[in-house]
Design an enzyme around this catalytic site. Structure first.
Site, PDB file in Angstrom:
ATOM      1  N   SER A  33     -23.253 -21.323  13.623  1.00 27.89           N
ATOM      2  CA  SER A  33     -23.196 -19.878  13.837  1.00 27.89           C
ATOM      3  C   SER A  33     -21.886 -19.225  13.382  1.00 27.89           C
ATOM      4  O   SER A  33     -21.513 -19.318  12.223  1.00 27.89           O
ATOM      5  CB  SER A  33     -23.467 -19.640  15.327  1.00 27.89           C
ATOM      6  N   ASP A  66     -23.336 -12.582  11.652  1.00 23.18           N
ATOM      7  CA  ASP A  66     -22.530 -13.792  11.805  1.00 23.18           C
ATOM      8  C   ASP A  66     -23.035 -14.840  10.799  1.00 23.18           C
ATOM      9  O   ASP A  66     -23.929 -14.567   9.999  1.00 23.18           O
ATOM     10  CB  ASP A  66     -22.534 -14.301  13.250  1.00 23.18           C
ATOM     11  N   ALA A  79     -23.387  -8.104  24.450  1.00 21.60           N
ATOM     12  CA  ALA A  79     -22.483  -7.143  23.829  1.00 21.60           C
ATOM     13  C   ALA A  79     -22.061  -7.602  22.432  1.00 21.60           C
ATOM     14  O   ALA A  79     -21.810  -6.789  21.543  1.00 21.60           O
ATOM     15  CB  ALA A  79     -21.258  -6.939  24.719  1.00 21.60           C
ATOM     16  N   SER A  93     -16.059 -20.628  30.212  1.00 25.38           N
ATOM     17  CA  SER A  93     -16.750 -20.576  28.931  1.00 25.38           C
ATOM     18  C   SER A  93     -17.704 -21.758  28.817  1.00 25.38           C
ATOM     19  O   SER A  93     -17.414 -22.845  29.309  1.00 25.38           O
ATOM     20  CB  SER A  93     -15.731 -20.621  27.800  1.00 25.38           C
ATOM     21  N   ARG A 128     -12.917 -17.203  30.834  1.00 24.37           N
ATOM     22  CA  ARG A 128     -12.788 -15.867  30.256  1.00 24.37           C
ATOM     23  C   ARG A 128     -12.653 -14.848  31.387  1.00 24.37           C
ATOM     24  O   ARG A 128     -13.370 -14.914  32.383  1.00 24.37           O
ATOM     25  CB  ARG A 128     -14.000 -15.532  29.403  1.00 24.37           C
TER      26      ARG A 128
HETATM   27  C1  16G Z   1     -23.358 -19.199  22.860  1.00 21.86           C
HETATM   28  C2  16G Z   1     -24.564 -18.305  23.004  1.00 21.86           C
HETATM   29  C3  16G Z   1     -24.140 -16.849  22.910  1.00 21.86           C
HETATM   30  C4  16G Z   1     -23.086 -16.558  23.963  1.00 21.86           C
HETATM   31  C5  16G Z   1     -21.915 -17.502  23.811  1.00 21.86           C
HETATM   32  C6  16G Z   1     -20.946 -17.358  24.958  1.00 21.86           C
HETATM   33  C7  16G Z   1     -26.849 -18.693  22.254  1.00 21.86           C
HETATM   34  C8  16G Z   1     -27.742 -18.992  21.097  1.00 21.86           C
HETATM   35  N1  16G Z   1     -25.554 -18.580  21.971  1.00 21.86           N
HETATM   36  O1  16G Z   1     -22.820 -19.101  21.576  1.00 21.86           O
HETATM   37  O2  16G Z   1     -25.278 -16.072  23.101  1.00 21.86           O
HETATM   38  O3  16G Z   1     -22.634 -15.243  23.842  1.00 21.86           O
HETATM   39  O4  16G Z   1     -22.391 -18.832  23.826  1.00 21.86           O
HETATM   40  O5  16G Z   1     -19.866 -18.204  24.752  1.00 21.86           O
HETATM   41  O6  16G Z   1     -27.281 -18.569  23.388  1.00 21.86           O
HETATM   42  P1  16G Z   1     -18.870 -18.583  25.923  1.00 21.86           P
HETATM   43  O7  16G Z   1     -19.650 -19.285  26.998  1.00 21.86           O
HETATM   44  O8  16G Z   1     -17.833 -19.440  25.282  1.00 21.86           O
HETATM   45  O9  16G Z   1     -18.273 -17.303  26.442  1.00 21.86           O
HETATM   46 ZN    ZN Z   2     -25.225 -17.053  15.258  1.00 23.74          ZN
END
Ligand code: 16G
Ligand code: ZN
Length: 545
Positions: A61, A288, A386, A515, A522
């Site tokens: 991604s 992205d 967001a 996270s 976060r």
């Molecule tokens: C992953 C999620 C994304 C989310 C992010 C949060 C999918 C396909 N992807 O990339 O939607 O915003 O995690 O990241 O669900 P974090 O837990 O590091 O804040």
């Molecule tokens: Zn993506």
């Protein structure tokens, strides 16, 4: 022994993995055994589902070029059922151990789900994004597929993540009802994706009476695979040729992927990506690296940057569908709602609930949570993080109701048009998962129909000043949340301190969560003024350390 040789070719040790919100993800170097394991698990999953086509996407991604990852897509195009995540984790970690551990883990999984490998057949479609490690990891994956036996795999080559979700789901149409069908793969060609969404676009344009885009559109494709697909789908199309320009489109230059550009860069830094000039008229958007997220933005006459993020996409669509449902006279029969996460700006939630009078539901971060809520709670469920990841899902029953009304009830021209438009938008939007290309088309269609400039869209509500910080802590696992990640239950006593800090600022809101993708927590804070938002973020930051 031949089987073991296959395994050993891709065997590497030294890492442990966990199937998280985005599947398996890490630096690409150590992923070979994980890919082998995913080939095996996807094969078993398809056998378990009586040969329905299961999808596999190799991508990381928005992450840097040296990363990669993989996720499994279920037959309807949604993320793999959660209960299988731990099975996938077990098999992947055993594959990083030894051949014996791996064989043992596979038999345990087969036994627990009731799959007899020699007696069943599996079908898989696979694709990858543009990363340099993709072809190597694909080979490891295909070796895993071969190892399972009785599994037919079709490699689509490079696709965007949402294209793979869509094509996997389309491969099963008919098959989900008729379990005996065994048409060879691929059952659906990549062009089906372009044809489906472009034909919905053409019909919408006809009915709504527009024959060109309202203003120039610049697409920043993050130097990812989305560039190749936009080129194929839109750049030779008479409707888009004139007004669409593509920048950061060098998807062959693997090192440039997501570098100084793309949706994550723009959202995080709140500024223009490389290659997009602020002086250019019209609207801009950024995808992205695997084109499942999109954010829009523009610069005003004073060259000030304005971001139209996932919240703004959700609010625009909510307003649009609410009006269409009313115009069609079906607002009592078809429920409409928005699903957000705690990261949604408080102004967007207030706007949807108070001005639009549309219900809002909040879930934990991660697309699978939002998707599930949208599908189960609403007939038309709009969900967006967001960061720009989201889509709109329509319940088959509601679509049937609308279709019946269109065909059987005498309605005035206004209602007739509204019914047609709702039905067509359900075809313009990729309902399987957030899709930068189809979300972008849906937004451009709405802006064309409403005759709205980017400024008008932006002026519907003003974001509360906010701040997001990443805090590295000794152990992020002690941070446990409740109420869709909005409150902490652990460490004990911390939430009360955060609440006290929030109470000291006007319109304050703040939360802390671990996270799911990085070893950090976060902290999000928002307040009536920028100074207070920053102050609140700083106070909470200090509290969690
Ligand atoms: C992953 C999620 C994304 C989310 C992010 C949060 C999918 C396909 N992807 O990339 O939607 O915003 O995690 O990241 O669900 P974090 O837990 O590091 O804040
Ligand atoms: Zn993506």
């Amino acid at each position: 022994m031949e089987d073991q040789a296959l395994f050993e070719q891709h065997h590497k040790t030294g890492q442990t993995f966990s199937y998280g919100t985005a599947g398996f993800r890490s630096k690409s170097d150590g992923l070979d055994p994980v890919m082998f394991a995913v080939g095996v698990v996807a094969g078993i999953r398809s056998m378990f589902l009586e040969g329905s086509v299961v999808g596999v996407m190799i991508t990381a991604s928005h992450n840097p070029p040296e990363d990669n990852g993989v996720k499994i897509v279920d037959p309807r195009g949604e993320m793999m059922e959660q209960s299988w995540e731990k099975l996938a984790t077990q098999v992947a970690n055993s594959a990083c151990e030894s051949y014996e551990a791996f064989c043992h883990a596979v038999s345990v999984v087969c036994m627990s789900v009731g799959v007899k490998r020699s007696a069943m057949k599996g079908r898989i479609v696979v694709a990858r994004d543009s990363r340099a490690s993709g072809p190597r990891l694909l080979q490891a994956f295909l070796a895993g597929v071969k190892w399972v036996g009785n599994v037919e795999a079709y490699d689509y080559g490079t696709l965007t993540t949402p294209q793979l979700h869509f094509l996997a789901s389309q491969s099963n149409i008919g098959k989900l009802e008729d379990k005996t069908s065994a048409a060879p793969l691929p059952r659906v060609h990549e062009t089906a994706y372009y044809d489906t969404f472009l034909s919905a676009w053409t019909s919408i344009a006809q009915i709504a009476g527009f024959d060109s885009l309202p203003y120039p559109v610049t697409i920043d494709a993050a130097n990812g695979i989305g560039a190749a697909k936009v080129r194929e789908m839109l750049l030779n199309h008479p409707f888009f040729q004139k007004d669409v320009s593509l920048v950061n489109a060098d998807w062959h230059a693997a090192a440039l992927l997501n570098h100084q550009c793309g949706a994550d860069f723009v959202k995080t830094n709140q500024r223009l990506p490389q290659g997009v000039e602020g002086s250019r008229a019209g609207i801009n958007c950024s995808f992205d690296g695997d084109a499942d997220r999109v954010v829009f933005y523009f610069c005003d006459s004073e060259a000030k940057f304005h971001l139209l993020d996932g919240d703004k996409l959700a609010t625009l669509l909510a307003r649009f569908f609410k009006t269409l449902l009313e115009d069609a006279g079906v607002q009592e029969q078809v429920s409409l709602g928005v699903v957000q996460t705690a990261y949604a700006n408080g102004s967007s939630t207030a706007y949807i609930e108070r001005i639009l009078q549309v219900p809002v539901s909040c879930t934990p971060t991660g697309v699978k949570h939002l998707h599930h809520e949208a599908v189960t709670r609403f007939d038309i469920g709009i969900y967006f993080e967001a960061n720009g990841h989201g889509t709109v899902v329509f319940s088959p029953q509601a679509l049937q109701k609308l279709q019946d009304k269109l065909e059987t009830v005498e309605v005035g021209p206004h209602a007739h048009r509204a019914l047609q438009l709702i039905l067509l938008f359900s075809k313009l939007i990729n309902q399987t998962v957030g899709d930068a290309i189809t979300d972008m088309l849906a937004i451009l269609a709405v802006l064309s129909i409403l005759k709205w400039s980017p400024e008008t869209w932006d002026s519907e509500y003003t974001d509360l000043p906010n701040k997001l910080v990443k805090v590295v802590v000794p152990d992020r696992t002690i941070f446990k949340t409740t109420n869709a990640e909005r409150q902490l239950t652990s460490p004990p006593g911390l939430q009360a301190k955060i609440d006290a800090a929030i109470a000291r600022v006007l319109r304050g809101r703040s939360f802390v969560r671990a996270s799911g993708t990085e070893d950090a927590v976060r902290v999000y804070a928002e307040a009536a003024t920028e100074t207070e938002a920053h102050l609140l973020a700083k106070e909470v930051d200090e509290l969690v350390r």
